[in-house]
Design a protein around this motif. Structure first.
Motif, PDB file in Angstrom:
ATOM      1  N   SER A  83      44.618  44.246  32.929  1.00  0.00           N
ATOM      2  CA  SER A  83      43.437  43.649  32.303  1.00  0.00           C
ATOM      3  C   SER A  83      42.157  44.337  32.783  1.00  0.00           C
ATOM      4  O   SER A  83      41.245  44.601  31.998  1.00  0.00           O
ATOM      5  CB  SER A  83      43.384  42.152  32.610  1.00  0.00           C
ATOM      6  OG  SER A  83      44.546  41.496  32.151  1.00  0.00           O
ATOM      7  N   THR A 123      39.507  46.416  30.478  1.00  0.00           N
ATOM      8  CA  THR A 123      38.099  46.012  30.456  1.00  0.00           C
ATOM      9  C   THR A 123      37.195  47.148  30.901  1.00  0.00           C
ATOM     10  O   THR A 123      36.115  47.363  30.329  1.00  0.00           O
ATOM     11  CB  THR A 123      37.901  44.789  31.369  1.00  0.00           C
ATOM     12  OG1 THR A 123      38.825  43.758  31.002  1.00  0.00           O
ATOM     13  CG2 THR A 123      36.485  44.245  31.232  1.00  0.00           C
ATOM     14  N   LEU A 150      37.726  38.269  32.383  1.00  0.00           N
ATOM     15  CA  LEU A 150      37.973  39.592  31.819  1.00  0.00           C
ATOM     16  C   LEU A 150      38.146  39.520  30.302  1.00  0.00           C
ATOM     17  O   LEU A 150      37.695  40.416  29.571  1.00  0.00           O
ATOM     18  CB  LEU A 150      39.220  40.212  32.454  1.00  0.00           C
ATOM     19  CG  LEU A 150      39.129  40.558  33.950  1.00  0.00           C
ATOM     20  CD1 LEU A 150      40.471  41.053  34.460  1.00  0.00           C
ATOM     21  CD2 LEU A 150      38.037  41.591  34.194  1.00  0.00           C
ATOM     22  N   ALA A 185      35.891  41.475  27.578  1.00  0.00           N
ATOM     23  CA  ALA A 185      36.505  42.322  26.564  1.00  0.00           C
ATOM     24  C   ALA A 185      36.076  41.912  25.157  1.00  0.00           C
ATOM     25  O   ALA A 185      35.794  42.762  24.300  1.00  0.00           O
ATOM     26  CB  ALA A 185      38.023  42.271  26.696  1.00  0.00           C
ATOM     27  N   THR A 223      34.277  48.927  28.849  1.00  0.00           N
ATOM     28  CA  THR A 223      32.927  49.012  29.418  1.00  0.00           C
ATOM     29  C   THR A 223      32.389  50.436  29.336  1.00  0.00           C
ATOM     30  O   THR A 223      31.204  50.653  29.009  1.00  0.00           O
ATOM     31  CB  THR A 223      32.954  48.541  30.876  1.00  0.00           C
ATOM     32  OG1 THR A 223      33.473  47.203  30.928  1.00  0.00           O
ATOM     33  CG2 THR A 223      31.554  48.551  31.480  1.00  0.00           C
ATOM     34  N   VAL A 249      44.444  41.772  26.920  1.00  0.00           N
ATOM     35  CA  VAL A 249      43.930  41.502  28.268  1.00  0.00           C
ATOM     36  C   VAL A 249      44.544  40.225  28.842  1.00  0.00           C
ATOM     37  O   VAL A 249      44.880  40.158  30.031  1.00  0.00           O
ATOM     38  CB  VAL A 249      42.391  41.413  28.236  1.00  0.00           C
ATOM     39  CG1 VAL A 249      41.849  40.952  29.586  1.00  0.00           C
ATOM     40  CG2 VAL A 249      41.783  42.763  27.864  1.00  0.00           C
TER      41      VAL A 249
END
Length: 562
Positions: free
Chosen positions: A280, A284, A537, A541, A288, A507
Motif C-alpha cells: 500500500s 501511494t 493510505l 490514494a 504521490t 491499496v
C-alpha cells in the motif's frame, strides 16, 4: 458543530463495548451454561443453526435461560444464534464419557429436518461434511477452539470443531468430544473486588475441544483409540451415541486477558499484514510522485506558457486546461444525482472514520461478538445528517431548483437500494432455512432506524445545508457552454472511472479481505491499528488519483470533470 459532536458521542457510547467489564465467577459444582452459536462453512456462505446438524440433540423446551436470547443487532445480522444445548458442565467436576444424546433418523428429531425422510437427512448431513461446516459453541462468552501448533512451534487456534470428516467415499460424524475448560483463581485485590463471590471463586479463561469419531462409546465406556469410527451411513440401521468428556485445568491467564491467545495471529499473519502495508505504501508513493510531477512540472510549465502569451490571438491558438476556466464550474446535467452521491460518500467516509476511531481506542472488543457491525449500523444512522447537509449545501451552491429531489434522494436512494438487496437476500436465506435470515422483529428494528432516525436526520441536515452560505466559485461561468473538442481523453470517461476505483481498491485489498472474513466468516479481527494506517493510505490514494484524472480531463478541454 457542538451539537453534532455531542450526538456522535452519545451514539458512539451506545455502540461501543468496554472490554474487561463484568467478570463472572463460579462456585465449585455450579452449572456452566454451554450455548450453541451456529454452523459456519468456509465453502458455503449459508450458516445454519446448531440443531440443523443435531436434530436429535435438542434439549427439552423447559430448559431455557434468559441469557439465551441476548443478541445484539450485529450478531443477528451475521446469523448468530444463542441456543441452549444438552451439555451439562459443573465447575471443577470432571466427567468421563457422559451421555449427550442418541441420534437415529426418524426418531426424536426436531427442527427443520424432522419432516424429511432418512435419505434426505443423510444427504443434508453429508453436504455439511463436504462443505467443511464447523460447529461453534460458547461457554461464558468464550468460543470453543481447537488448539494446534504452527511451524515455528507456537500455538494456533481454530474456532469451532468440524461436524465430521470424509475419508474416500465414507462419511464419519464426530460423536465424542473431549472438552478442556481452563480456569483461573483470582488472587489480587482488584480482581477480587469485581467478583460477586469472594471465596472459592473460579473464572473461565479458556474453552478447548478435541472431537473424535467412534462406535465404542456406550454404557459409560468410551473407546477412542483402536476402534472403528462412527459412519454416517449407520444411522439407517443403528443409532449413533453422542458423548463427551470434561476436564478442568488451571491457567495463569487472568480473566481480563483471556482473549489474548486468540488475538495472537502468529508470525505468518503478522507478516501478511506488514507485506500488505508495504504494498500500500509503495502504491501511494508512486501516485504521490506522479501527482507531484504533474503539479510541480506540468502545471508550472503551463503557467509560464500562458503568462508568456502576448495577445488574445495567441490565446486562440493555444489549447489546454486554462481555456475552460469559464466552464469548469458549470452545473452538470445531472446535478441532483451528483449531489446525492457526494453526500452519501461523505456519510460513508465519516461512518468508517468514526467506527475505526472507536475501535482503535478499544471500545469495540472482538470479545463482544457483533460489536463491529453494530457500531457500523449505529454510526451510519447517527451520521445521516452529514449526507443531507453536504448534498444540500453543494446543490444550493449550484443554484438548483429541485431541492425536494435532492433531499429525498439523500434519504432513500442509496439506503433504499441496500435495503432492497438485503430484503431480497433475506427471503432467499429464509427459504434455505439459514440462520443468516434475520427475524421479523430485527427487520422491523432496521425499518425503524431508517424511517424513525435516519430520515429525520437527513431532513435536519438538508435544512441546515440549504440555510448555509453558498460556495463562491473562483471563476465565473459563461452563459454559452464551450464546445468540447473530440479527443481520446474526452471519450474515455468509463476507463477513468474504473481506474479511479481500481487503484484505491488495490491499496486496501488485503485489509478488506480480513475485515470481510471477520463479518462473514465470524473470524476474530483485532488489528485496527493496521486498518487505520491502510485507511489513511486509501484516502491519500483516492485524493491523488482524483487530482491526476481531473487534470487529464481538463487538459483535453473537457470541463465535465464532475
Amino acid at each position: 458543530m457542538r451539537y453534532f459532536l455531542i450526538w456522535l458521542g452519545v451514539f458512539g457510547i451506545c455502540c461501543a463495548y468496554i472490554p474487561g467489564m463484568g467478570p463472572k465467577a463460579y462456585h465449585e459444582g455450579e452449572i456452566l451454561e454451554v450455548y450453541a452459536n451456529k454452523l459456519q462453512s468456509p465453502k458455503n456462505q449459508l450458516p445454519h443453526q446448531y440443531h440443523y446438524a443435531y436434530p436429535f440433540c435438542r434439549p427439552a423446551p423447559t430448559i431455557k435461560t434468559e441469557s439465551a436470547d441476548r443478541l445484539n443487532l450485529g450478531q443477528l445480522l451475521m446469523g448468530e444464534r444463542h441456543e441452549f444445548t444438552n451439555f451439562d458442565f459443573r465447575m471443577m467436576v470432571n466427567e468421563t464419557c457422559k451421555f449427550l444424546c442418541r441420534g437415529e433418523v426418524g426418531r426424536n428429531m426436531t427442527g427443520p429436518l424432522q419432516k424429511l425422510n432418512s435419505d434426505l437427512v443423510l444427504k443434508l448431513m453429508q453436504r455439511l461434511i463436504d462443505d467443511d461446516y464447523v460447529v461453534r459453541l460458547n461457554l461464558d462468552n468464550l468460543p470453543v477452539v481447537m488448539r494446534g501448533n504452527s511451524k515455528d512451534g507456537s500455538s494456533v487456534f481454530q474456532i469451532g470443531y468440524p461436524f465430521g470428516i470424509r475419508w474416500e467415499e465414507n462419511y464419519y460424524v464426530h460423536n465424542h468430544f473431549r472438552f478442556k475448560v481452563l480456569y483461573h483463581q483470582p488472587t489480587t485485590v482488584p480482581d477480587l473486588a469485581e467478583l460477586e463471590y469472594k471465596e472459592d471463586a473460579y473464572q473461565v479463561v479458556g474453552f478447548e475441544v478435541l472431537p473424535y469419531s467412534t462406535r465404542d462409546n456406550k454404557d459409560g465406556i468410551c473407546q477412542i483409540k483402536n476402534t472403528y469410527p462412527a459412519s454416517l451411513q449407520q444411522l439407517d440401521t443403528e443409532p449413533i451415541t453422542f458423548t463427551y468428556d470434561v476436564f478442568y485445568e488451571y491457567s495463569s491467564q487472568n480473566w481480563a486477558t483471556r482473549w489474548d491467545p486468540l488475538f495472537d495471529g502468529g508470525k505468518g499473519r503478522k507478516d501478511i499484514q506488514w507485506i500488505s502495508i508495504s504494498i500500500s505504501v509503495m502504491l501511494t508513493l508512486t501516485l504521490t510522485l506522479i501527482v507531484g510531477g504533474i503539479l510541480l512540472k506540468t502545471v508550472h510549465n503551463d503557467f509560464v506558457r500562458y503568462n508568456g502569451l502576448e495577445d488574445e490571438g495567441d490565446m486562440l491558438n493555444e489549447s489546454g486546461w486554462k481555456l475552460v476556466h469559464a466552464d469548469v464550474f458549470r452545473t452538470p446535467p445531472r446535478a441532483e444525482l451528483l449531489c446525492i452521491m457526494n453526500g452519501t460518500g461523505a456519510q460513508i467516509l465519516w461512518t468508517l472514520l468514526s467506527t475505526l476511531e472507536i475501535a482503535i481506542f478499544g471500545l469495540v472488543s472482538p470479545s463482544h461478538r457483533g460489536a463491529l457491525l453494530t457500531s457500523l449500523v449505529c454510526m451510519w444512522v447517527a451520521l445521516s445528517s452529514v449526507s443531507g447537509y453536504v448534498s444540500a449545501k453543494l446543490y444550493n451552491s449550484m443554484q438548483g431548483r429541485n431541492r425536494r429531489t435532492v433531499v429525498l434522494g439523500s434519504a432513500f436512494l442509496f439506503t433504499g437500494a441496500v435495503f432492497s438487496i438485503f430484503v431480497g437476500l433475506n427471503i432467499l436465506l429464509a427459504v434455505k432455512k439459514s440462520t443468516a435470515a434475520v427475524p421479523f422483529t430485527t427487520l422491523a428494528l432496521i425499518i425503524f432506524l431508517w424511517f424513525g432516525l435516519s430520515v429525520p436526520l437527513v431532513l435536519l441536515g438538508s435544512f441546515l445545508g440549504f440555510k448555509k452560505k453558498k460556495h463562491e466559485w473562483p471563476c465565473r461561468t459563461n452563459a454559452i457552454p464551450r464546445e468540447i473538442p473530440a479527443s481520446r481523453l474526452s471519450k474515455s470517461s468509463k476507463f477513468h472511472c474504473m481506474l479511479a476505483a481500481l487503484v484505491p481498491f488495490g491499496v486496501v485489498l488485503i485489509q478488506l479481505i480480513f475485515v470481510l472474513n471477520s463479518l462473514w466468516q465470524n473470524q476474530v479481527y483485532y488489528m485496527f491499528g493496521f486498518m487505520f494506517i491502510v485507511f489513511i493510505l486509501g484516502l491519500l490514494a483516492s485524493a491523488e488519483v482524483s487530482i491526476a484524472l481531473t487534470y487529464l480531463k481538463l487538459t483535453s478541454e473537457d470541463y465535465r470533470w464532475w
